[in-house]
Scaffold this active site. Structure first.
Site, PDB file in Angstrom:
ATOM      1  N   ARG A  54      -1.411  -5.200  -2.584  1.00 60.19           N
ATOM      2  CA  ARG A  54      -2.134  -5.040  -1.230  1.00 60.19           C
ATOM      3  C   ARG A  54      -3.798  -5.770  -1.446  1.00 60.19           C
ATOM      4  NH1 ARG A  54      -0.474  -0.833   2.527  1.00 60.19           N
ATOM      5  NH2 ARG A  54      -2.050  -2.116   4.098  1.00 60.19           N
TER       6      ARG A  54
ATOM      7  N   ASP B 188       3.457  -9.269   2.570  1.00 64.23           N
ATOM      8  CA  ASP B 188       3.030  -7.533   2.623  1.00 64.23           C
ATOM      9  C   ASP B 188       4.661  -7.110   3.625  1.00 64.23           C
ATOM     10  OD1 ASP B 188       3.333  -5.200   2.915  1.00 64.23           O
ATOM     11  OD2 ASP B 188       0.868  -5.233   3.494  1.00 64.23           O
TER      12      ASP B 188
ATOM     13  N   SER C 107       3.403  -3.704   5.477  1.00 62.39           N
ATOM     14  CA  SER C 107       2.519  -4.378   6.834  1.00 62.39           C
ATOM     15  C   SER C 107       3.121  -4.499   8.177  1.00 62.39           C
ATOM     16  CB  SER C 107       0.759  -5.167   6.304  1.00 62.39           C
ATOM     17  OG  SER C 107       1.223  -3.856   5.372  1.00 62.39           O
TER      18      SER C 107
END
Length: 374
Positions: A119, A127, A130
């Site tokens: 992260r 990512d 997310s």
């Protein structure tokens, strides 16, 4: 190098590529093969992939691929088909089932687990957790609205004024923030809670009320996840949330702890205080155990008091086309970031922070520090 886009199992509607990402891969100099009907669940026909420069192939073509892209972890028999030295990128859910790691290592395949992506600012564009969480937060609001007997916005009618629905969002990560924003846009009155007081400002900036519950010392991990609560703190949290839940029409729970079972936030006793017809959408129902007592992945459970508990299982499939677009973009961002233009290959530098964080197996061994001794 040849990239193979795998068709997922029938219950998974997403696909690991869209026409735009195929074009990006082709521009890099990669040959792209898409398994027949891989995009059907996302309303992307084979012809759209062909027009973007891909070749439509049967499932056996996976054995010739240098890079395999997919959404979910592959079955054991598929791993055995993979080419030695191939790179496989997908969600692998290693904390719930680490057994595929041994299979990837035995096949001498370099396996990247997207859940393990660091992260960090640099890795943000890769990512997938997310990006998919934002779809989940949006879909949770719509599922709650569909199941609720109430409308979301206030309405002034000749028959009188209808008050807005009350939404309570528990957990203010990516999914929670998207749920708050979506419910507010649709006219609901929204409250939210998170164990990290630092997110209160984000909640308020979206027009929602942040619920204050004093749990003592709290915070977040270096990766931005909420720290695990003590049993005493969990009980204080439940007491504080019970009153808000009893006054809510729809409750959305999003609390997950990375690499550990999801915390039980709403007990059966707490649900007894909610009105008949109230709805709970449990985004943590699968695969981490759920935030709500009695929730079941992929099912709607109705309590004796008439409270509906929607246990979500791959809720991202609710908006599969856009979920696929975001997921596919994350994958191509990863490939482009590590693409060696001179050698025309993907460079897996194990000293790189991103690679070290998400590379599970390489050159016949399990290399990730959390699983190497498993």
């Amino acid at each position: 190098m040849q990239v193979f886009i795998a068709k997922e199992k029938e219950s998974e509607k997403r696909v690991a590529a869209v026409p735009d990402t195929v074009r990006r891969l082709v521009r890099l100099g990669l040959s792209v093969a898409v398994e027949t009907n891989a995009g059907v669940g996302s309303a992307i026909p084979d012809a759209a992939f062909e027009e973007a420069g891909a070749t439509i192939v049967g499932p056996d073509a996976i054995s010739q691929a240098d890079v395999v892209l997919r959404v979910q972890s592959p079955p054991k028999e598929t791993i055995a088909q993979l080419k030695k030295g191939a790179l496989h990128i997908s969600f692998l859910n290693p904390f719930s089932d680490s057994s595929p790691m041994a299979d990837f290592a035995s096949a001498s395949v370099s396996a990247v687990s997207l859940e393990m992506m660091p992260r960090t600012t640099l890795a943000q564009k890769m990512d997938a957790l997310s990006s998919q969480a934002s779809i989940a937060g949006y879909a949770a609001v719509l599922m709650g609205a569909d199941a609720s007997p109430k409308i979301l916005p206030m309405m002034m009618t000749p028959a009188g004024t209808i008050q807005p629905a009350k939404y309570f969002v528990i957990g203010v990560g990516v999914a929670g923030l998207q749920a708050i924003a979506t419910a507010k846009r649709l006219g609901a009155r929204v409250e939210a809670f998170d164990t990290r007081p630092v997110v209160a400002e984000q909640v308020q900036s979206l027009g929602a009320k942040f619920v204050q519950i004093d749990l003592g010392e709290m915070g977040q991990t270096e990766q931005g996840y909420a720290k695990e609560l003590t049993p005493e703190q969990l009980e204080l949290q439940r007491q504080g949330m019970a009153k808000v839940c009893s006054d809510s029409d729809v409750v959305i729970t999003t609390a997950k702890l990375f690499g550990r079972p999801a915390p039980l936030l709403l007990t059966k006793d707490m649900l007894k205080g909610m009105a008949p017809g109230s709805v709970i959408v449990d985004l943590a129902a699968s695969p981490t155990g759920g935030n709500v007592e009695g929730s079941k992945p992929g099912e709607t459970v109705i309590t004796e008091e008439g409270v509906q508990i929607i246990g979500c299982d791959t809720i991202e499939n609710h908006s599969a086309q856009d979920a696929s677009l975001m997921f596919a973009s994350n994958l191509v961002n990863f490939i482009e970031h590590f693409w060696d233009e001179e050698a025309k290959t993907i460079k897996l530098d194990r000293e790189d922070e991103i690679i070290a964080g998400c590379l599970m197996t390489h050159e016949g061994a399990i290399v990730h520090e959390k699983f190497a001794n498993a």
